[in-house]
Design a protein around this motif. Structure first.
Motif, mmCIF file in Angstrom:
data_model
loop_
_atom_site.group_PDB
_atom_site.id
_atom_site.type_symbol
_atom_site.label_atom_id
_atom_site.label_comp_id
_atom_site.label_asym_id
_atom_site.label_seq_id
_atom_site.Cartn_x
_atom_site.Cartn_y
_atom_site.Cartn_z
ATOM 1 N N TYR A 158 -0.894 1.500 -1.880
ATOM 2 C CA TYR A 158 -0.262 0.752 -2.967
ATOM 3 C C TYR A 158 -1.040 -0.534 -3.257
ATOM 4 N N GLY A 159 -2.324 -0.491 -2.944
ATOM 5 C CA GLY A 159 -3.185 -1.636 -3.164
ATOM 6 C C GLY A 159 -4.068 -1.875 -1.956
ATOM 7 N N ALA A 160 -4.773 -2.986 -1.992
ATOM 8 C CA ALA A 160 -5.661 -3.349 -0.886
ATOM 9 C C ALA A 160 -5.839 -4.856 -0.886
ATOM 10 N N LEU A 161 -6.178 -5.378 0.277
ATOM 11 C CA LEU A 161 -6.459 -6.805 0.420
ATOM 12 C C LEU A 161 -7.892 -6.971 0.886
ATOM 13 N N VAL A 185 -15.281 -10.339 4.214
ATOM 14 C CA VAL A 185 -15.887 -9.003 4.331
ATOM 15 C C VAL A 185 -14.875 -7.969 4.802
ATOM 16 N N GLU A 186 -13.659 -8.388 5.057
ATOM 17 C CA GLU A 186 -12.654 -7.476 5.599
ATOM 18 C C GLU A 186 -11.826 -6.833 4.485
ATOM 19 N N HIS A 187 -11.635 -5.535 4.605
ATOM 20 C CA HIS A 187 -10.914 -4.744 3.600
ATOM 21 C C HIS A 187 -9.730 -4.061 4.276
ATOM 22 N N TYR A 188 -8.544 -4.270 3.712
ATOM 23 C CA TYR A 188 -7.337 -3.700 4.287
ATOM 24 C C TYR A 188 -6.607 -2.843 3.264
ATOM 25 N N PRO A 189 -6.609 -1.511 3.427
ATOM 26 C CA PRO A 189 -5.783 -0.680 2.562
ATOM 27 C C PRO A 189 -4.310 -0.866 2.900
ATOM 28 N N LEU A 190 -3.485 -1.002 1.881
ATOM 29 C CA LEU A 190 -2.049 -1.149 2.072
ATOM 30 C C LEU A 190 -1.416 0.231 1.897
ATOM 31 N N LEU A 191 -0.639 0.658 2.892
ATOM 32 C CA LEU A 191 -0.167 2.040 2.936
ATOM 33 C C LEU A 191 1.353 2.122 3.008
ATOM 34 N N ALA A 192 1.887 3.067 2.270
ATOM 35 C CA ALA A 192 3.317 3.363 2.264
ATOM 36 C C ALA A 192 3.523 4.836 2.575
ATOM 37 N N CYS A 196 3.410 -1.945 7.773
ATOM 38 C CA CYS A 196 2.641 -3.173 8.056
ATOM 39 C C CYS A 196 2.265 -3.842 6.749
ATOM 40 N N VAL A 197 3.120 -4.736 6.300
ATOM 41 C CA VAL A 197 2.922 -5.425 5.026
ATOM 42 C C VAL A 197 1.742 -6.384 5.095
ATOM 43 N N SER A 198 1.484 -6.969 6.267
ATOM 44 C CA SER A 198 0.477 -8.035 6.416
ATOM 45 C C SER A 198 -0.564 -7.667 7.472
ATOM 46 N N PRO A 199 -1.522 -6.811 7.127
ATOM 47 C CA PRO A 199 -2.485 -6.328 8.134
ATOM 48 C C PRO A 199 -3.416 -7.397 8.687
ATOM 49 N N TRP A 200 -3.858 -8.348 7.857
ATOM 50 C CA TRP A 200 -4.728 -9.415 8.371
ATOM 51 C C TRP A 200 -3.982 -10.212 9.440
ATOM 52 N N ALA A 201 -2.741 -10.554 9.178
ATOM 53 C CA ALA A 201 -1.950 -11.318 10.145
ATOM 54 C C ALA A 201 -1.610 -10.477 11.363
ATOM 55 N N TYR A 202 -1.430 -9.159 11.176
ATOM 56 C CA TYR A 202 -1.193 -8.286 12.330
ATOM 57 C C TYR A 202 -2.365 -8.371 13.293
#
Length: 308
Positions: free
Chosen positions: A54-57, A61-68, A120-126
């Motif tokens: 449902y998007g990405a952050l 250089v870090e890429h986080y796919p947001l998954l539902a 996991c709404v906040s992968p960087w913070a995780y």
């Protein structure tokens, strides 16, 4: 206390500027892997559920796919059951409790409701075991349209078409000792305010919505969780984290006014869990189990008390 240095960054009484935020960001270190802990688990669930982005952050250089995760048998005539975790990345059982629920019970509601889980709404913070995102923003004060927090904006956009179809939303959180040792002092320093120490409750509790209270729903969830782990007692003032106790283990906040995750939709039944992972009376597995028990009870109550 505003004249005292209670946090290593910032000048007492002055809100942070760009230099302070950069200094704070430089202190953050990756301590675990979103790809290993979350994405890999969701990949293994693709045979049973629809796992969609449902998007990405992109942070540097870090890429986080947001998954539902959605029910494979999604039907327009069925209500939506929403589970969110990892809004605050350091609240570990929120993420792992959501994943455990999917693995153990995700298929239990086929034909009765549509399940939507964002573990996991906040992968960087995780990965950094932190509350904020890289811009020193708390996602759980920013769930609104055009949010400055990318994590919050993405989830709001995902849920916008479903705002009036969500029957139940449970948002999985923790209250930790680090709230007092790190996160509340950092918040006070960031905003140029004095830090007033608080008290961390020992045990599980829930946060109801001031503007749409559902006391029977909250009580049902508390009773289910009490079979798994202990419920937090009020402090000497009859409060938990500064809020009056409504009933054993339940307080309330104005969730929409504060732009909290549990207020994104118009769900009739909504709650925020708070697990205490630092308790000598609870193991990490117990914390995950408590989250799962809360999710299952919330779903059971909502489906049994559905009003069409």
């Amino acid at each position: 206390m505003s004249s005292q240095h209670f946090y290593p960054i910032g000048t007492p009484g002055q809100a942070w500027g760009a230099a302070e935020r950069a200094a704070w960001l430089a202190r953050q270190r990756k301590q675990r892997s979103y790809a290993d802990d979350v994405v890999s688990v969701l990949e293994r669930l693709r045979g049973t559920f629809d796992v969609t982005g449902y998007g990405a952050l992109d942070y540097g250089v870090e890429h986080y796919p947001l998954l539902a995760v959605r029910s494979r048998d999604w039907r327009e005539d069925l209500p939506v059951l929403l589970v969110t975790g990892g809004v605050h990345g350091y609240e570990t059982s929120g993420v792992h409790g959501a994943l455990q629920f999917l693995q153990q019970h995700g298929g239990d509601y086929a034909g009765r409701a549509n399940l939507l889980v964002v573990p996991c709404v906040s992968p960087w913070a995780y990965e950094r075991i932190h509350r904020w995102n890289p811009e020193a923003l708390d996602p759980n004060r920013n769930f609104r349209k055009h949010s400055p927090a990318g994590e919050s904006a993405a989830l709001v956009d995902l849920l916008e078409p479903l705002r009036d179809r969500v029957l139940m939303h449970i948002d999985l959180h923790e209250t930790t000792d680090s709230d007092e040792s790190e996160f509340r002092p950092a918040l006070a320093s960031r905003d140029g305010k004095p830090f007033e120490p608080g008290e961390v409750p020992d045990g599980f509790y829930l946060v109801d919505d001031t503007d749409q209270p559902q006391p029977e729903f909250q009580q049902f969830v508390i009773e289910a969780v009490a079979k798994v782990t202990h419920i937090a007692d009020a402090d000497a003032r009859g409060e938990i984290i500064g809020a009056p106790l409504l009933m054993p283990g339940v307080i309330k906040f104005p969730v929409k006014e504060w732009s909290l995750c549990a207020g994104i939709t118009n769900a009739r039944y909504a709650t925020t869990t708070e697990v205490y992972p630092d308790s000598p009376r609870a193991t990490p597995q117990q914390c995950n189990d408590a989250q799962v028990a809360a999710v299952r009870a919330a779903i059971e109550y909502a489906l049994d008390h559905r009003v069409d």
